[in-house]
Design a protein around this motif. Structure first.
Motif, PDB file in Angstrom:
ATOM      1  N   GLY A  56      -4.925 -13.055 -34.311  1.00 52.16           N
ATOM      2  CA  GLY A  56      -3.665 -12.677 -34.911  1.00 52.16           C
ATOM      3  C   GLY A  56      -3.189 -11.279 -34.587  1.00 52.16           C
ATOM      4  N   LYS A  57      -3.911 -10.580 -33.708  1.00 58.81           N
ATOM      5  CA  LYS A  57      -3.532  -9.208 -33.364  1.00 58.81           C
ATOM      6  C   LYS A  57      -3.275  -9.086 -31.866  1.00 58.81           C
ATOM      7  CE  LYS A  57      -5.920  -6.878 -37.137  1.00 58.81           C
ATOM      8  NZ  LYS A  57      -6.807  -5.749 -37.504  1.00 58.81           N
ATOM      9  N   GLN A  58      -2.570  -8.007 -31.520  1.00 61.86           N
ATOM     10  CA  GLN A  58      -2.316  -7.742 -30.105  1.00 61.86           C
ATOM     11  C   GLN A  58      -3.566  -7.218 -29.413  1.00 61.86           C
ATOM     12  OE1 GLN A  58       1.106  -5.074 -30.000  1.00 61.86           O
ATOM     13  NE2 GLN A  58       2.454  -6.807 -29.610  1.00 61.86           N
ATOM     14  N   ARG A  59      -3.617  -7.436 -28.129  1.00 60.42           N
ATOM     15  CA  ARG A  59      -4.714  -6.887 -27.342  1.00 60.42           C
ATOM     16  C   ARG A  59      -4.597  -5.367 -27.325  1.00 60.42           C
ATOM     17  NH1 ARG A  59      -6.167  -9.787 -21.700  1.00 60.42           N
ATOM     18  NH2 ARG A  59      -6.046 -11.519 -23.188  1.00 60.42           N
ATOM     19  N   GLU A  60      -5.716  -4.683 -27.571  1.00 60.74           N
ATOM     20  CA  GLU A  60      -5.688  -3.227 -27.606  1.00 60.74           C
ATOM     21  C   GLU A  60      -6.688  -2.636 -26.628  1.00 60.74           C
ATOM     22  OE1 GLU A  60      -7.204  -1.087 -31.011  1.00 60.74           O
ATOM     23  OE2 GLU A  60      -8.522  -2.741 -31.609  1.00 60.74           O
ATOM     24  N   LEU A  61      -6.300  -1.522 -26.037  1.00 60.04           N
ATOM     25  CA  LEU A  61      -7.171  -0.782 -25.139  1.00 60.04           C
ATOM     26  C   LEU A  61      -8.142   0.047 -25.968  1.00 60.04           C
ATOM     27  CD1 LEU A  61      -7.885   0.284 -22.287  1.00 60.04           C
ATOM     28  CD2 LEU A  61      -6.089   2.008 -22.622  1.00 60.04           C
ATOM     29  N   ILE A  62      -9.435  -0.098 -25.708  1.00 56.51           N
ATOM     30  CA  ILE A  62     -10.421   0.636 -26.498  1.00 56.51           C
ATOM     31  C   ILE A  62     -11.182   1.682 -25.704  1.00 56.51           C
ATOM     32  CG2 ILE A  62     -10.724  -1.173 -28.231  1.00 56.51           C
ATOM     33  CD1 ILE A  62     -13.403  -1.838 -26.754  1.00 56.51           C
ATOM     34  N   ALA A  63     -11.338   1.477 -24.407  1.00 54.91           N
ATOM     35  CA  ALA A  63     -12.094   2.445 -23.612  1.00 54.91           C
ATOM     36  C   ALA A  63     -11.709   2.336 -22.147  1.00 54.91           C
ATOM     37  CB  ALA A  63     -13.597   2.229 -23.767  1.00 54.91           C
ATOM     38  N   SER A  64     -11.671   3.490 -21.493  1.00 57.50           N
ATOM     39  CA  SER A  64     -11.307   3.537 -20.077  1.00 57.50           C
ATOM     40  C   SER A  64     -12.244   4.476 -19.328  1.00 57.50           C
ATOM     41  CB  SER A  64      -9.880   4.052 -19.905  1.00 57.50           C
ATOM     42  OG  SER A  64      -8.943   3.205 -20.513  1.00 57.50           O
ATOM     43  N   ILE A  65     -12.469   4.165 -18.065  1.00 60.26           N
ATOM     44  CA  ILE A  65     -13.186   5.076 -17.179  1.00 60.26           C
ATOM     45  C   ILE A  65     -12.491   5.027 -15.820  1.00 60.26           C
ATOM     46  CG2 ILE A  65     -14.924   3.317 -16.571  1.00 60.26           C
ATOM     47  CD1 ILE A  65     -16.956   5.708 -16.438  1.00 60.26           C
ATOM     48  N   THR A  66     -12.115   6.196 -15.332  1.00 62.98           N
ATOM     49  CA  THR A  66     -11.393   6.251 -14.067  1.00 62.98           C
ATOM     50  C   THR A  66     -12.359   6.096 -12.894  1.00 62.98           C
ATOM     51  OG1 THR A  66     -11.614   8.633 -13.803  1.00 62.98           O
ATOM     52  CG2 THR A  66      -9.742   7.834 -15.119  1.00 62.98           C
ATOM     53  N   SER A  67     -11.793   5.964 -11.717  1.00 67.93           N
ATOM     54  CA  SER A  67     -12.625   5.887 -10.514  1.00 67.93           C
ATOM     55  C   SER A  67     -13.444   7.165 -10.343  1.00 67.93           C
ATOM     56  CB  SER A  67     -11.755   5.641  -9.284  1.00 67.93           C
ATOM     57  OG  SER A  67     -10.794   6.673  -9.148  1.00 67.93           O
ATOM     58  N   GLY A  68     -12.943   8.258 -10.902  1.00 70.93           N
ATOM     59  CA  GLY A  68     -13.664   9.520 -10.811  1.00 70.93           C
ATOM     60  C   GLY A  68     -14.640   9.759 -11.935  1.00 70.93           C
ATOM     61  N   GLY A  69     -14.677   8.843 -12.900  1.00 70.93           N
ATOM     62  CA  GLY A  69     -15.661   8.948 -13.977  1.00 70.93           C
ATOM     63  C   GLY A  69     -15.170   9.548 -15.274  1.00 70.93           C
ATOM     64  N   SER A  70     -13.888   9.877 -15.375  1.00 69.99           N
ATOM     65  CA  SER A  70     -13.350  10.398 -16.624  1.00 69.99           C
ATOM     66  C   SER A  70     -13.192   9.266 -17.625  1.00 69.99           C
ATOM     67  CB  SER A  70     -12.004  11.068 -16.385  1.00 69.99           C
ATOM     68  OG  SER A  70     -12.143  12.173 -15.530  1.00 69.99           O
ATOM     69  N   THR A  71     -13.515   9.553 -18.874  1.00 70.32           N
ATOM     70  CA  THR A  71     -13.485   8.521 -19.910  1.00 70.32           C
ATOM     71  C   THR A  71     -12.500   8.866 -21.020  1.00 70.32           C
ATOM     72  OG1 THR A  71     -15.312   9.550 -21.113  1.00 70.32           O
ATOM     73  CG2 THR A  71     -15.885   7.888 -19.480  1.00 70.32           C
ATOM     74  N   SER A  72     -12.024   7.836 -21.688  1.00 72.56           N
ATOM     75  CA  SER A  72     -11.177   8.015 -22.868  1.00 72.56           C
ATOM     76  C   SER A  72     -11.387   6.831 -23.786  1.00 72.56           C
ATOM     77  CB  SER A  72      -9.704   8.150 -22.481  1.00 72.56           C
ATOM     78  OG  SER A  72      -9.263   7.005 -21.795  1.00 72.56           O
ATOM     79  N   TYR A  73     -11.108   7.055 -25.088  1.00 78.30           N
ATOM     80  CA  TYR A  73     -11.390   6.047 -26.101  1.00 78.30           C
ATOM     81  C   TYR A  73     -10.267   5.968 -27.122  1.00 78.30           C
ATOM     82  CZ  TYR A  73     -16.114   6.581 -24.271  1.00 78.30           C
ATOM     83  OH  TYR A  73     -17.209   6.628 -23.452  1.00 78.30           O
ATOM     84  N   ALA A  74     -10.107   4.775 -27.685  1.00 79.16           N
ATOM     85  CA  ALA A  74      -9.239   4.624 -28.836  1.00 79.16           C
ATOM     86  C   ALA A  74      -9.898   5.297 -30.031  1.00 79.16           C
ATOM     87  CB  ALA A  74      -9.009   3.145 -29.124  1.00 79.16           C
TER      88      ALA A  74
END
Length: 119
Positions: A42-60
């Motif tokens: 019942g919810k939209q798809r959400e981005l929770i974690a990313s890692i770039t090709s260079g290794g940088s990360t980010s999080y919800a």
């Protein structure tokens, strides 16, 4: 083209841990930014974690401090280590690969793996 296959989902008790894996094939994995999304019923798809090709990360904010994304280019694999799981983490988790070629963004998706957090 990139083919993605997730694994590692399952049933876990609150407070427990799981590690999801996503193995890629069909292209040069190291060139792609990799993401983990989730979609609860019942919810939209959400981005929770990313890692770039260079290794940088980010999080919800909802997973920051509990989840860790990493990649192992030699194995064409991206992981997300999920600790201190909560019932609200219950969702289907999807792996996503993105790249930009000649200013055009390309994205590819896996089939998803179910994570259920319940006692």
């Amino acid at each position: 083209q990139v083919q993605l296959a997730e694994s590692g989902g399952g049933l876990v008790q609150p407070g427990g841990s799981l590690r999801l894996s996503c193995i890629a094939s069909g292209s040069i994995f190291s060139l792609y930014d990799m993401n983990w999304y989730r979609q609860a019923p019942g919810k939209q798809r959400e981005l929770i974690a990313s890692i770039t090709s260079g290794g940088s990360t980010s999080y919800a904010d909802s997973v920051k401090g509990r989840f860790t994304i990493s990649r192992e280019n030699a194995k064409n694999t991206v992981y997300v280590q999920m600790n201190s799981l909560k019932p609200e983490d219950t969702a289907v988790y999807y792996c996503n690969a993105e790249t930009v070629v000649l200013k055009v963004k390309y994205g590819f998706w896996g089939q998803g793996t179910q994570v259920t957090v319940s006692s």
